[in-house]
Design a protein around this motif. Structure first.
Motif, PDB file in Angstrom:
ATOM      1  N   ALA A  57       0.835  -1.204   0.000  1.00 41.65           N
ATOM      2  CA  ALA A  57       0.000   0.000   0.000  1.00 41.65           C
ATOM      3  C   ALA A  57       0.869   1.253   0.000  1.00 41.65           C
ATOM      4  O   ALA A  57       0.566   2.235  -0.692  1.00 41.65           O
TER       5      ALA A  57
ATOM      6  N   PHE B 135      -9.116   1.064  -1.439  1.00 36.98           N
ATOM      7  CA  PHE B 135      -9.009  -0.102  -0.560  1.00 36.98           C
ATOM      8  C   PHE B 135     -10.361  -0.488   0.044  1.00 36.98           C
ATOM      9  O   PHE B 135     -10.494  -1.579   0.603  1.00 36.98           O
TER      10      PHE B 135
ATOM     11  N   LEU C  95     -11.899  -3.446  -1.819  1.00 38.01           N
ATOM     12  CA  LEU C  95     -11.010  -4.600  -1.657  1.00 38.01           C
ATOM     13  C   LEU C  95     -11.179  -5.227  -0.281  1.00 38.01           C
ATOM     14  O   LEU C  95     -11.362  -6.444  -0.150  1.00 38.01           O
TER      15      LEU C  95
ATOM     16  N   PRO D 274     -11.205  -6.040  -6.037  1.00 40.40           N
ATOM     17  CA  PRO D 274     -10.174  -5.026  -6.288  1.00 40.40           C
ATOM     18  C   PRO D 274     -10.688  -3.952  -7.234  1.00 40.40           C
ATOM     19  O   PRO D 274     -11.256  -4.257  -8.287  1.00 40.40           O
TER      20      PRO D 274
ATOM     21  N   LEU E 271      -4.671  -2.867  -6.982  1.00 37.82           N
ATOM     22  CA  LEU E 271      -5.373  -3.562  -5.893  1.00 37.82           C
ATOM     23  C   LEU E 271      -5.565  -5.033  -6.221  1.00 37.82           C
ATOM     24  O   LEU E 271      -5.609  -5.879  -5.317  1.00 37.82           O
TER      25      LEU E 271
END
Length: 519
Positions: free
Chosen positions: A68, A318, A321, A327, A332
């Motif tokens: 990330a 995020f 996800l 994703p 992602l």
């Protein structure tokens, strides 16, 4: 009670993020992200694909924190070369070149970089707050999702990526179809029989996700970048006055606020991403401006808005996800694959089963954005000098790391051949204008889509009505139909306009009459 749960979760997240090991990985992630953002053509997708093997030796939450950090760190790094050299290091930074480079030519490179760093920090932090508040209730809602809802959701994700991505929608759809086909290689998820393996034992478990991703994005990007002949001149003049003035901050405050909200909302949508959010923010600021002609000539709002939006979107991406297991974009999808390989399935149960991953990642984003603010403003000159490294040296080193890394996962030489094969495919796709993103996303979502579809058929006794009679799945399918219809109507209208412009005008009688010399 929900608020208490969120506060407890945030406290647990900071306990994870402030662990010395995790702080180190946050720093390494944002530093690598900034560096690859500076280097033109590499980008977070290729870098994360190359580094996937290294994450299997560390804890899952630490791995996601690292990946990330690379993702949102690259959004910062791409700004530097966009402003100083008119050379976007990352796709989402293309919009920054419009006004950032013009500000640099006017001797205002410092304020442009400063306001971009501040805007990115504000957008990232506000998106982290939104992530912490929105994700838990969304995950609670997603617990009620059954197989039909997951069929509709995964299909919507693939469709949005193909339509919101760059390039031809037809090419994107064909790549998504190829990704779904490749996902069927290996064992049948219901019956357990093998299919499309051609008797090769190495294919009984299907294509390894890491090998496919590293080939398409890593090796493919390396081969493509080696063909480029343009030279980059490093900036030698000293950058002054990086901290923007009060006037600059006052003029940019609205753009930063609007960019934060817009980027957050677009990032939540599958297929949104930094490019779409930065373009939308630039268009919004230009439309709101009293003097739109200033844009493209050094308007500081044209830097602040897009930079804020792309960093906010990289954080909010995020949400689908971690809560739905879907994703939102290709980066992602790689992080999704990294978790799957470690035996963790992102989705509604993630908060309860692995709270250290969910809350730890959220808290690490706040720490990472603070690190980026401290890193980027004083070290701009250092990062620019990275451009002096020859592309051939970087390519050779990256290829060596790729092949060694993919072999280390399963100790299987077959994976190395898969990397080379998909690397060649990725290079050919770059040459012919096909995007590898829809292929990888469909390859990741394909098993989820197939399993959920076949489970739905078992539940309904083979009737397709189950997808339309359930409110959530029916609503998602209606949204898909609306997107397709709107895109077809828009394409036809655009084609009609182009045809009208290209059509020859009807000549007048005077034009048809012969000239005097011809009579």
């Amino acid at each position: 009670m929900a608020d208490v749960g969120i506060l407890d979760g945030i406290a647990q997240g900071f306990a994870v993020a402030l662990d010395p090991v995790n702080i180190l990985y946050v720093f390494v992630g944002v530093l690598i992200g900034t560096i690859i953002g500076v280097l033109p053509g590499l980008g977070p997708t290729a870098t994360i694909a190359l580094l996937l093997p290294l994450t299997y030796e560390i804890e899952p939450h630490t791995a996601v924190i690292l990946l990330a950090g690379i993702y949102y760190g690259s959004m910062y790094g791409g700004t530097i070369t966009s402003v100083l050299l008119r050379l976007p290091g990352e796709a989402a930074s293309v919009v920054t070149t419009f006004d950032g480079y013009e500000m640099a030519k006017q001797g205002r490179a410092g304020p442009a970089l400063g306001i971009a760093a501040i805007g990115s920090f504000v957008g990232g932090v506000l998106a982290v707050v939104g992530l912490a508040l929105l994700a838990p209730p969304l995950a609670a809602l997603a617990v009620s999702f059954g197989p039909p809802e997951y069929v509709a959701l995964t299909a919507l994700g693939i469709l949005l990526v193909t339509y919101l991505g760059t390039g031809s929608a037809l090419k994107s759809l064909s790549m998504a179809a190829l990704g779904l086909l490749l996902a069927t290689v290996g064992q049948d998820p219901i019956a357990g029989t093998t299919r499309y393996t051609f008797g090769q034992v190495a294919l009984f478990d299907g294509f390894d996700f890491v090998a496919v991703a590293m080939g398409l994005f890593g090796v493919g990007e390396i081969l493509h970048s080696l063909e480029r002949t343009e030279k980059v001149q490093a900036v030698t003049q000293k950058i002054k006055h990086i901290w923007p003035s009060r006037k600059d901050v006052r003029e940019s405050a609205g753009a930063i606020g609007r960019g934060s909200v817009l980027g957050f909302l677009i990032g939540v949508l599958p297929g949104g991403g930094g490019v779409v959010s930065s373009l939308a923010s630039y268009a919004l600021e230009k439309r709101r401006a009293k003097d739109p002609s200033r844009f493209g000539r050094g308007a500081i709002q044209g830097v602040a808005g897009p930079e804020t939006a792309n960093n906010a979107s990289s954080t909010s991406a995020f949400i689908p996800l971690l809560t739905l297991g879907i994703p939102a974009n290709v980066v992602l999808a790689l992080i999704f694959g990294a978790l799957l390989v470690q035996g963790i399935t992102p989705g509604p149960q993630l908060i309860d089963q692995h709270p250290e991953i969910f809350w730890g990642v959220i808290a690490s984003m706040f720490v990472g954005n603070l690190m980026l603010l401290v890193l980027n403003i004083p070290l701009v000159g250092v990062f620019v000098q990275i451009l002096r490294v020859r592309a051939g040296i970087l390519a050779a080193f990256a290829l060596l790391v790729t092949m060694a890394g993919v072999f280390s996962i399963n100790n299987d030489a077959t994976d190395m051949w898969v990397v080379l094969a998909f690397g060649l495919l990725g290079w050919l796709m770059k040459k012919t204008g096909f995007e590898p993103g829809p292929l990888v996303l469909a390859f990741v979502l394909g098993p989820i889509l197939e399993r959920a579809f076949r489970q739905s058929m078992l539940i309904s006794g083979g009737s397709l009505d189950v997808f339309v009679t359930r409110p959530i799945s029916g609503g998602l399918l209606a949204l898909m139909a609306l997107i397709v219809v709107v895109s077809i109507v828009t394409a036809r209208r655009r084609a009609r306009v182009l045809h009208r412009h290209d059509a020859p005008t009807t000549p007048t009688d005077d034009e048809l009459a012969p000239a005097e010399g011809d009579r």
